[in-house]
Motif scaffolding. Structure first.
Motif, PDB file in Angstrom:
ATOM      1  N   HIS A   1     -12.559  -6.498  -2.722  1.00 38.39           N
ATOM      2  CA  HIS A   1     -11.326  -5.821  -3.064  1.00 38.39           C
ATOM      3  C   HIS A   1     -10.380  -6.713  -2.148  1.00 38.39           C
ATOM      4  O   HIS A   1     -10.610  -7.261  -1.221  1.00 38.39           O
TER       5      HIS A   1
ATOM      6  N   ASP B   1      -4.780  -6.745  -4.884  1.00 40.85           N
ATOM      7  CA  ASP B   1      -5.006  -5.879  -5.920  1.00 40.85           C
ATOM      8  C   ASP B   1      -4.606  -4.182  -5.961  1.00 40.85           C
ATOM      9  O   ASP B   1      -4.319  -3.748  -6.624  1.00 40.85           O
ATOM     10  N   TRP B   2      -4.785  -3.859  -4.467  1.00 43.34           N
ATOM     11  CA  TRP B   2      -4.214  -2.537  -4.367  1.00 43.34           C
ATOM     12  C   TRP B   2      -3.054  -2.220  -4.471  1.00 43.34           C
ATOM     13  O   TRP B   2      -2.619  -1.246  -5.038  1.00 43.34           O
TER      14      TRP B   2
ATOM     15  N   SER C   1      -0.914  -4.143  -6.488  1.00 42.52           N
ATOM     16  CA  SER C   1      -0.455  -4.176  -7.898  1.00 42.52           C
ATOM     17  C   SER C   1      -1.224  -2.872  -8.657  1.00 42.52           C
ATOM     18  O   SER C   1      -0.523  -2.582  -9.702  1.00 42.52           O
ATOM     19  N   LYS C   2      -2.031  -2.063  -8.182  1.00 40.01           N
ATOM     20  CA  LYS C   2      -2.493  -1.052  -8.941  1.00 40.01           C
ATOM     21  C   LYS C   2      -1.870   0.129  -8.467  1.00 40.01           C
ATOM     22  O   LYS C   2      -2.311   1.235  -8.833  1.00 40.01           O
TER      23      LYS C   2
ATOM     24  N   LEU D   1      -2.146   1.592  -5.509  1.00 42.53           N
ATOM     25  CA  LEU D   1      -3.062   2.501  -4.571  1.00 42.53           C
ATOM     26  C   LEU D   1      -2.601   2.330  -2.987  1.00 42.53           C
ATOM     27  O   LEU D   1      -2.937   2.962  -2.270  1.00 42.53           O
TER      28      LEU D   1
END
Length: 62
Positions: free
Chosen positions: A48, A52-53, A55-56, A58
């Motif tokens: 991970h 990524d977190w 952009s999502k 989170l």
């Protein structure tokens, strides 16, 4: 990306724990990231990324 992230939503991941002395895989454990937690980018499990977190939705940069 900054070194610290604020978790924006509560979520769970299953994180591998490596191998036993005999070479077999240890069972994965469930890791919970709760909304409002502040974590270091280095605490993000393998596989991970902070980008990524974010952009999502989170996490956000602290």
């Amino acid at each position: 990306m900054d070194d610290k992230l604020i978790i924006a939503a509560t979520f769970h991941l299953f994180v591998g724990q490596g191998q036993n002395a005999d070479g077999t895989d240890k069972p994965a454990r469930r890791a919970t990231f709760a909304k409002g937690m502040v974590i270091e980018a280095s605490e993000i499990p393998e596989g991970h990324t902070a980008d990524d977190w974010v952009s999502k939705g989170l996490a956000t940069a602290a």
